[in-house]
Design an enzyme around this catalytic site. Structure first.
Site, PDB file in Angstrom:
ATOM      1  N   LYS A  60       0.853  -1.183   0.000  1.00  0.00           N
ATOM      2  CA  LYS A  60       0.000   0.000   0.000  1.00  0.00           C
ATOM      3  C   LYS A  60       0.890   1.235   0.000  1.00  0.00           C
ATOM      4  O   LYS A  60       1.833   1.322   0.804  1.00  0.00           O
ATOM      5  CB  LYS A  60      -0.901   0.002   1.235  1.00  0.00           C
ATOM      6  CG  LYS A  60      -1.942  -1.115   1.235  1.00  0.00           C
ATOM      7  CD  LYS A  60      -3.051  -0.856   0.235  1.00  0.00           C
ATOM      8  CE  LYS A  60      -4.198  -1.835   0.396  1.00  0.00           C
ATOM      9  NZ  LYS A  60      -5.266  -1.615  -0.607  1.00  0.00           N
ATOM     10  N   LYS A  68     -14.031  -7.531  -7.546  1.00  0.00           N
ATOM     11  CA  LYS A  68     -14.325  -7.815  -6.133  1.00  0.00           C
ATOM     12  C   LYS A  68     -15.824  -8.025  -6.012  1.00  0.00           C
ATOM     13  O   LYS A  68     -16.605  -7.215  -6.515  1.00  0.00           O
ATOM     14  CB  LYS A  68     -13.912  -6.632  -5.243  1.00  0.00           C
ATOM     15  CG  LYS A  68     -12.410  -6.471  -5.107  1.00  0.00           C
ATOM     16  CD  LYS A  68     -12.058  -5.284  -4.224  1.00  0.00           C
ATOM     17  CE  LYS A  68     -10.553  -5.110  -4.151  1.00  0.00           C
ATOM     18  NZ  LYS A  68     -10.176  -3.787  -3.609  1.00  0.00           N
ATOM     19  N   ASP A  88      -9.185  -0.614 -10.025  1.00  0.00           N
ATOM     20  CA  ASP A  88      -9.886  -1.214  -8.884  1.00  0.00           C
ATOM     21  C   ASP A  88     -11.126  -0.381  -8.529  1.00  0.00           C
ATOM     22  O   ASP A  88     -12.221  -0.678  -8.984  1.00  0.00           O
ATOM     23  CB  ASP A  88      -8.931  -1.367  -7.697  1.00  0.00           C
ATOM     24  CG  ASP A  88      -9.583  -2.077  -6.524  1.00  0.00           C
ATOM     25  OD1 ASP A  88     -10.717  -2.572  -6.675  1.00  0.00           O
ATOM     26  OD2 ASP A  88      -8.974  -2.153  -5.434  1.00  0.00           O
ATOM     27  N   ASP A 139      -0.454  -0.638  -4.537  1.00  0.00           N
ATOM     28  CA  ASP A 139      -1.826  -0.120  -4.578  1.00  0.00           C
ATOM     29  C   ASP A 139      -1.831   1.285  -4.004  1.00  0.00           C
ATOM     30  O   ASP A 139      -1.562   1.484  -2.823  1.00  0.00           O
ATOM     31  CB  ASP A 139      -2.748  -1.036  -3.757  1.00  0.00           C
ATOM     32  CG  ASP A 139      -4.219  -0.684  -3.936  1.00  0.00           C
ATOM     33  OD1 ASP A 139      -4.510   0.343  -4.583  1.00  0.00           O
ATOM     34  OD2 ASP A 139      -5.075  -1.440  -3.438  1.00  0.00           O
ATOM     35  N   GLU A 169      -2.171  -0.657  -8.676  1.00  0.00           N
ATOM     36  CA  GLU A 169      -3.625  -0.603  -8.570  1.00  0.00           C
ATOM     37  C   GLU A 169      -4.083   0.821  -8.363  1.00  0.00           C
ATOM     38  O   GLU A 169      -3.496   1.554  -7.558  1.00  0.00           O
ATOM     39  CB  GLU A 169      -4.053  -1.405  -7.326  1.00  0.00           C
ATOM     40  CG  GLU A 169      -4.622  -2.746  -7.632  1.00  0.00           C
ATOM     41  CD  GLU A 169      -5.131  -3.425  -6.384  1.00  0.00           C
ATOM     42  OE1 GLU A 169      -6.151  -3.001  -5.831  1.00  0.00           O
ATOM     43  OE2 GLU A 169      -4.486  -4.394  -5.955  1.00  0.00           O
TER      44      GLU A 169
HETATM   45 MG    MG Z   1      -7.079  -1.892  -4.406  1.00  0.00          MG
END
Ligand code: MG
Length: 364
Positions: free
Chosen positions: A162, A267, A243, A190, A218
């Site tokens: 992240k 997702k 995403d 991400d 991402e």
């Molecule tokens: Mg993501």
């Protein structure tokens, strides 16, 4: 087989360590479990994590959607019209994709149990094992390097990092992590919408010039900024995965048609469940674009459903299903086996979930 009862309740699972992204910090999974009981006695299970900062779904909103829309539209429905049941979920109300995902997966679970077949096999899948990455939260560079090293020691060979909190530090963060892990470790990042398009291109190409070998990035820019996403996709050497920009099949189609991203992250909580995820899968197949299967910070019932989909569809080439691995305990009986980076399927019918401990169910 008719739907006789729909119940829901909260489950709380502590995390091993707090989960930090550019959008939030969380220290436990607080999800809503859905249980659908048929008049034959079989039970189907689903799960929805309230992820207000991404889907807009709060715990109260999920329960409200269940109570006022989803449960009333499904009670008494004959499961032999399974397609009709799944359609009812999507048309019972707009938005509320997490509540829809929980009910949709519970229906798939129930339907598989009715016919004695695991969902991944119903969908044509032959794979029984997938390997997930694990997420390292955004922190100071040295702390992230230490967390990445711990992940490698736990057996992970793909780490999702992240970034995006104080972007000036992002190249340094990745350099510290790259130096701390074996060279064959796959690093994906991400940004959770944290960068501007120009900043994204500068940071990503800076990482590439330093030889940090980033597999993909991402959601570098704001979810709604498809032009910005396309700008980054065209100028960055690092492949771009959409995403937060892709919720349902309609969003996926737009991104595929405009080539705004190189890859798509599916997702269940964004698209409303397995039924809609299958539509994204078909679109991606048509356009020859690979997908990642991802999860929110969510527990083993929902992640198990995502694993069934991943085992069934070969266009899903990247697996980011680390929710259960970040949890300190598992209250779910049945379903896939989560062992470090490995997720093993079972031949139990439906999604294989038997029960979830510690849930006080309520109903209409
Ligand atoms: Mg993501």
């Amino acid at each position: 087989m008719k739907i006789a009862a729909i119940e829901w309740g909260r489950v709380s699972i502590p995390l091993r360590t707090p989960f930090k992204t550019a959008l939030r910090t969380v220290d436990s999974v607080e999800d809503i479990i859905v249980k659908i009981t048929a008049d034959t006695g079989e039970e189907g299970f689903g799960e929805a994590p309230p992820t207000g900062v991404i889907t807009g779904d709060t715990a109260e909103a999920i329960c409200g959607a269940l109570k006022h829309h989803l449960a009333p539209s499904l009670l008494g429905w004959d499961m032999d019209d399974f397609e009709g049941a799944c359609r009812r979920v999507q048309t019972a109300l707009v938005h509320n994709t997490s509540a829809k995902a929980a009910v949709d997966m519970a229906l798939w679970d129930l339907y598989g149990k009715r016919y004695g077949m695991p969902v991944f096999r119903m969908l044509g899948g032959g794979k029984t094992h997938i390997v997930s990455d694990i997420t390292v939260s955004v922190n100071p560079p040295e702390e992230m390097a230490r967390d990445a090293k711990i992940a490698v020691e736990r057996g992970f060979d793909c780490i999702k990092v992240k970034v995006g909190v104080n972007p000036a530090l992002d190249v340094e963060r990745l350099a510290a992590i790259r130096a701390a892990v074996p060279p064959e470790t796959v690093l994906r990042i991400d940004a959770n919408q944290a960068w501007t398009p120009k900043e994204a291109v500068r940071i990503l190409n800076g990482m590439q010039e330093k030889g940090l070998e980033i597999e993909l990035v991402e959601q570098p820019v704001k979810a709604h900024d498809l032009e910005g996403l396309k700008y980054v996709t065209e100028r960055s050497f690092v492949p771009v995965l959409a995403d937060e920009a892709v919720f349902g099949p309609e969003d996926a189609l737009k991104i595929l048609q405009t080539r705004a991203a190189d890859l798509i992250n599916i997702k269940l909580m964004k698209c409303g469940g397995i039924t809609n995820a299958l539509k994204i899968v078909t679109l991606a197949e048509l356009f020859g674009v690979e997908c990642m299967i991802g999860c929110m910070l969510e527990g083993p019932v929902a992640v198990n459903a995502a694993a069934h989909l991943a085992c069934a569809k070969s266009v899903i080439t990247k697996v980011d299903l680390d929710g259960p691995m970040l949890c300190a305990s598992n209250p779910v009986h049945g379903g896939s086996r989560f062992e470090g980076k490995d997720i093993f399927m079972t031949e139990a019918p439906g999604l294989g979930v038997e029960k979830v401990d510690g849930v006080a169910y309520r109903t209409l």
